[in-house]
Write an enzyme that holds these catalytic residues in place. Structure first.
Site, PDB file in Angstrom:
ATOM      1  N   GLU A 157       6.142   0.728  13.052  1.00 25.55           N
ATOM      2  CA  GLU A 157       6.001   0.808  11.408  1.00 25.55           C
ATOM      3  C   GLU A 157       6.788   2.246  11.142  1.00 25.55           C
ATOM      4  O   GLU A 157       7.381   2.177  10.088  1.00 25.55           O
ATOM      5  CB  GLU A 157       4.539   0.770  11.243  1.00 25.55           C
ATOM      6  CG  GLU A 157       4.432   0.601   9.749  1.00 25.55           C
ATOM      7  CD  GLU A 157       2.812   0.657   9.615  1.00 25.55           C
ATOM      8  OE1 GLU A 157       2.008   0.721  10.502  1.00 25.55           O
ATOM      9  OE2 GLU A 157       2.392   0.637   8.341  1.00 25.55           O
ATOM     10  N   GLY A 187      -3.034   2.229   3.148  1.00 23.04           N
ATOM     11  CA  GLY A 187      -4.418   2.129   2.975  1.00 23.04           C
ATOM     12  C   GLY A 187      -5.315   2.377   4.175  1.00 23.04           C
ATOM     13  O   GLY A 187      -6.365   3.148   4.227  1.00 23.04           O
ATOM     14  N   SER A 189      -3.471   3.117   7.458  1.00 23.39           N
ATOM     15  CA  SER A 189      -2.847   4.138   8.627  1.00 23.39           C
ATOM     16  C   SER A 189      -1.925   5.025   7.933  1.00 23.39           C
ATOM     17  O   SER A 189      -1.443   4.642   6.862  1.00 23.39           O
ATOM     18  CB  SER A 189      -2.587   3.316   9.841  1.00 23.39           C
ATOM     19  OG  SER A 189      -1.291   2.551   9.564  1.00 23.39           O
ATOM     20  N   THR A 190      -1.601   5.924   8.667  1.00 21.93           N
ATOM     21  CA  THR A 190      -0.503   6.982   8.197  1.00 21.93           C
ATOM     22  C   THR A 190       0.484   7.031   9.362  1.00 21.93           C
ATOM     23  O   THR A 190       0.196   7.172  10.558  1.00 21.93           O
ATOM     24  CB  THR A 190      -1.126   8.172   7.677  1.00 21.93           C
ATOM     25  OG1 THR A 190       0.059   8.785   6.744  1.00 21.93           O
ATOM     26  CG2 THR A 190      -1.518   9.147   8.861  1.00 21.93           C
TER      27      THR A 190
HETATM   28  N1  LIG Z   1       7.361  -2.287  -1.240  1.00 20.59           N
HETATM   29  C1  LIG Z   1       6.622  -1.209  -1.433  1.00 20.59           C
HETATM   30  N2  LIG Z   1       7.231  -0.329  -1.700  1.00 20.59           N
HETATM   31  C2  LIG Z   1       6.545   1.097  -1.443  1.00 20.59           C
HETATM   32  N3  LIG Z   1       5.403   1.369  -1.619  1.00 20.59           N
HETATM   33  C3  LIG Z   1       4.692   0.024  -1.255  1.00 20.59           C
HETATM   34  C4  LIG Z   1       5.016  -0.857  -1.116  1.00 20.59           C
HETATM   35  N4  LIG Z   1       4.356  -1.913  -0.722  1.00 20.59           N
HETATM   36  C5  LIG Z   1       3.286  -1.262  -0.516  1.00 20.59           C
HETATM   37  N5  LIG Z   1       3.272   0.119  -0.906  1.00 20.59           N
HETATM   38  C6  LIG Z   1       2.335   1.137  -1.016  1.00 20.59           C
HETATM   39  O1  LIG Z   1       1.526   1.077   0.029  1.00 20.59           O
HETATM   40  C7  LIG Z   1       0.317   1.578  -0.019  1.00 20.59           C
HETATM   41  C8  LIG Z   1      -0.804   0.705   0.436  1.00 20.59           C
HETATM   42  O2  LIG Z   1      -0.708   0.587   1.855  1.00 20.59           O
HETATM   43  P1  LIG Z   1      -0.631  -0.801   2.525  1.00 20.59           P
HETATM   44  O3  LIG Z   1       0.679  -0.964   3.087  1.00 20.59           O
HETATM   45  O4  LIG Z   1      -1.500  -1.921   2.014  1.00 20.59           O
HETATM   46  O5  LIG Z   1      -1.775  -0.292   3.965  1.00 20.59           O
HETATM   47  P2  LIG Z   1      -1.488   0.117   5.708  1.00 20.59           P
HETATM   48  O6  LIG Z   1      -0.028   0.216   5.562  1.00 20.59           O
HETATM   49  O7  LIG Z   1      -2.325   0.958   5.857  1.00 20.59           O
HETATM   50  O8  LIG Z   1      -1.479  -1.468   5.886  1.00 20.59           O
HETATM   51  C9  LIG Z   1       0.120   1.744  -1.691  1.00 20.59           C
HETATM   52  O9  LIG Z   1       0.100   3.039  -1.960  1.00 20.59           O
HETATM   53  C10 LIG Z   1       1.297   0.947  -2.138  1.00 20.59           C
HETATM   54  O10 LIG Z   1       1.881   1.320  -3.298  1.00 20.59           O
HETATM   55 CA   LIG Z   2       2.343  -0.087   4.455  1.00 21.00          CA
END
Ligand SMILES: Nc1ncnc2c1ncn2[C@@H]1O[C@H](COP(=O)(O)OP(=O)(O)O)[C@@H](O)[C@H]1O
Ligand SMILES: [Ca+2]
Length: 411
Positions: A157, A187, A189-190
Site C-alpha cells: 500500500e 481509517g 492504518s497509516t
Molecule cells: N481516491 C481517493 N483519493 C484521496 N483520498 C481518498 C481516496 N479514497 C479515500 N480517500 C481518503 O482515505 C481516507 C479513508 O481511508 P480508507 O481508505 O477508508 O481507510 P484504510 O486506508 O485504513 O483502509 C479518507 O480520508 C478519504 O478521504
Molecule cells: Ca486508504
C-alpha cells in the site's frame, strides 16, 4: 521482485500478451487500453477507471484519464452480510460498463484490493466478502486475473502510493530524480514511505523494500502501522479498540464534556462521551493521545529534511478546519496542525458544532507527526488530493504494477 503479482490463468495471460503486442505493433489506431482498480478501504469502496495510451512498446504507457466514484460504508461494514457488501461493488462495476467501450471489456482487467478494514476482520469473514466479490467479477464481461480480489499488505500500500505521487509529479521519469515521500492516513492504518538517500539506523533498515518500476530499481523505506489509522486511533484513545461490549461508555478529554453519542465502526456500535469540563482541552487530550503513540513508531532521522506529500485524513482534516482549500490543497507546517488542534480543543466547552471528534483527530495527527514519526515543527507537508486531475491514491501505482507484471509475464 518483492511482490508476487497477480497470477493469471494461461488463457488469460496469452490473451493479454496478444493484447499488448497488438497495442505496440499497430501504428495507426489509437492505442488505448483500460484498467479497473477497486480500493476497498476501511471507510468506503472506490473505483478508479484508468485510460492509458501506448505509443510504442519501448515507452511506458501514458495515463490519459481517470474516472473515479465511491460508495460508503466500506466492505468491512458488511461483515455479516457479504452478499450485500458485494452489491455495493456491483453498482460501481456497472459504471465501468457505461464508461469503457464494449469492444474493450474482455481485455480490461478488473482488480480489487482491500486494505486495513478487511485486515482487521476475522479471516473467515474477510474471505467470505472477497469470495462474493470474486464471483461478481467472474460474472462480469471484464478480464478477471486469478487471485486479483485480495487483501493487500501494508507494505504494498505504501509503495504503490509512493509510485503514484512520484509518477504524477514527474519524478519517476526524471533523469535527476528528486523523489518525494508519502504519508497516508487511512481509517484503520497509516503508511510512511520514502526513498532514503543516506544510511538508515539499524532499527529502520528492516523496513527497506526493494522494488522495480519502469526499468528502475528502488530500495524504499516503507512502514505501515495497522490500528494507527484515524478511526482506529479514536478507538485506541477511547480505550475501546478491540472492545466488543456495546453497553460500555467510553470517555475522553478530547471530546465535548456534554457529549453522549454512538458511533459505528467495523460493524460494532460504540457509546462515547466527554469528561468533566476541568479536564477537557488540548493539554489533557495530548497526554491521552501520547499514550497510544509514544515509542510505538520507528523514527528515521532523514524524514525531517525531506519533502512529504500527505493525503487522506491529513488532507480532509486540514480542509475541514480551513487550513487549506478543498480543491487546490496547499502547503502547511507540522506546527500548523498543532496550532489548529490547540484552538479547536480549547473551544470544546464553548461550542459543540461540527464533528465531535475534531479536537481528538487534530491532536492525534499532531502527535503522530511529531512524537510518532519525529517530524520537526517546521517540517513542510504538501497536502494534495489530486495532481493533474488524477487522485493521489495507491490505485494508480497498483494499475502500473499490474500492467508491468503482465508485460513481463513469461510466455
Ligand atoms: N481516491 C481517493 N483519493 C484521496 N483520498 C481518498 C481516496 N479514497 C479515500 N480517500 C481518503 O482515505 C481516507 C479513508 O481511508 P480508507 O481508505 O477508508 O481507510 P484504510 O486506508 O485504513 O483502509 C479518507 O480520508 C478519504 O478521504
Ligand atoms: Ca486508504
Amino acid at each position: 521482485m518483492l511482490f508476487s503479482s497477480c497470477t493469471f490463468l494461461m488463457s488469460q495471460q496469452n490473451h493479454f500478451q496478444n493484447f499488448f503486442s497488438q497495442v505496440s505493433t499497430s501504428l495507426n489506431i489509437s492505442n488505448i487500453f483500460y484498467g479497473i482498480m477497486f480500493d476497498a478501504g476501511s471507510t468506503g469502496t472506490r473505483i478508479h477507471i484508468y485510460t492509458f495510451m501506448q505509443k510504442s512498446s519501448a515507452e511506458p504507457p501514458h495515463l490519459d484519464n481517470e474516472i473515479f466514484e465511491s460508495v460508503k460504508p466500506g466492505l468491512s461494514a458488511y461483515v455479516d452480510q457479504p452478499e450485500q457488501g458485494a452489491e455495493t461493488v456491483r453498482g460501481l462495476l456497472d459504471m465501468a460498463k457505461q464508461t469503457i467501450p464494449s469492444t474493450h471489456w474482455s481485455s480490461t482487467p478488473v482488480v480489487l484490493k482491500a486494505t486495513a478494514g478487511l485486515r482487521l476482520l476475522p479471516e473467515q469473514k474477510a474471505q467470505a466478502l472477497l469470495s462474493e466479490v470474486q464471483e461478481l467479477f467472474e460474472e462480469s464481461p471484464f478480464l478477471v486475473p486469478d487471485e486479483c480480489v485480495s487483501i493487500m499488505n501494508g507494505t504494498y500500500e505504501g509503495i504503490l502510493a509512493w509510485v503514484t505521487i512520484n509518477f504524477l509529479t514527474g519524478q519517476l521519469y526524471d533523469q535527476n530524480q528528486r523523489t518525494v515521500g508519502i504519508l497516508d492516513l487511512g481509517g484503520a492504518s497509516t503508511q510512511i514511505t520514502f526513498l532514503p538517500q543516506s544510511t538508515l539506523k539499524a532499527a529502520s533498515e528492516k523496513y527497506i523494500s526493494p522494488f522495480e518500476m519502469f526499468n528502475r530499481s528502488y530500495k524504499l523505506y516503507t512502514h505501515s502501522y495497522l490500528g494507527f489509522g484515524l478511526k482506529a486511533a479514536r478507538l485506541a484513545i477511547l480505550g475501546a479498540l478491540g472492545g466488543k461490549d456495546e453497553s460500555r461508555m467510553y470517555r475522553s478529554s478530547c471530546l465535548p464534556p456534554s457529549l453522549k453519542a454512538e458511533w459505528k465502526f467495523g460493524g460494532i456500535n460504540y457509546k462515547y462521551g466527554g469528561m468533566a469540563e476541568e479536564v477537557t482541552g488540548f493539554q489533557s487530550c495530548y497526554a491521552e493521545v501520547l499514550k497510544v503513540i509514544r515509542e510505538k513508531l520507528d523514527q528515521p532521522a532523514e524524514i525531517r529534511s525531506r519533502t512529504f506529500y500527505a493525503f487522506s485524513y491529513y488532507y480532509d482534516r486540514a480542509v475541514d478546519t480551513g487550513m487549506i482549500d478543498g480543491d487546490q490543497g496547499g502547503i502547511i507546517l507540522v506546527k500548523d496542525f498543532e496550532m489548529k488542534a490547540n484552538k479547536v480543543c480549547e473551544a470544546l466547552t464553548e461550542t459543540n458544532t461540527g464533528s465531535p471528534f475534531l479536537c481528538m483527530d487534530l491532536t492525534y495527527i499532531t502527535a503522530l507527526l511529531k512524537e510518532g514519526f519525529g517530524f520537526y515543527d517546521h517540517t513542510e507537508l504538501q497536502l494534495k488530493k489530486k495532481v493533474n486531475n488524477i487522485e493521489t491514491s495507491w490505485t494508480l501505482g497498483a494499475a502500473f504494477h499490474l500492467i508491468q507484471s503482465l508485460r513481463t509475464a513469461p510466455e
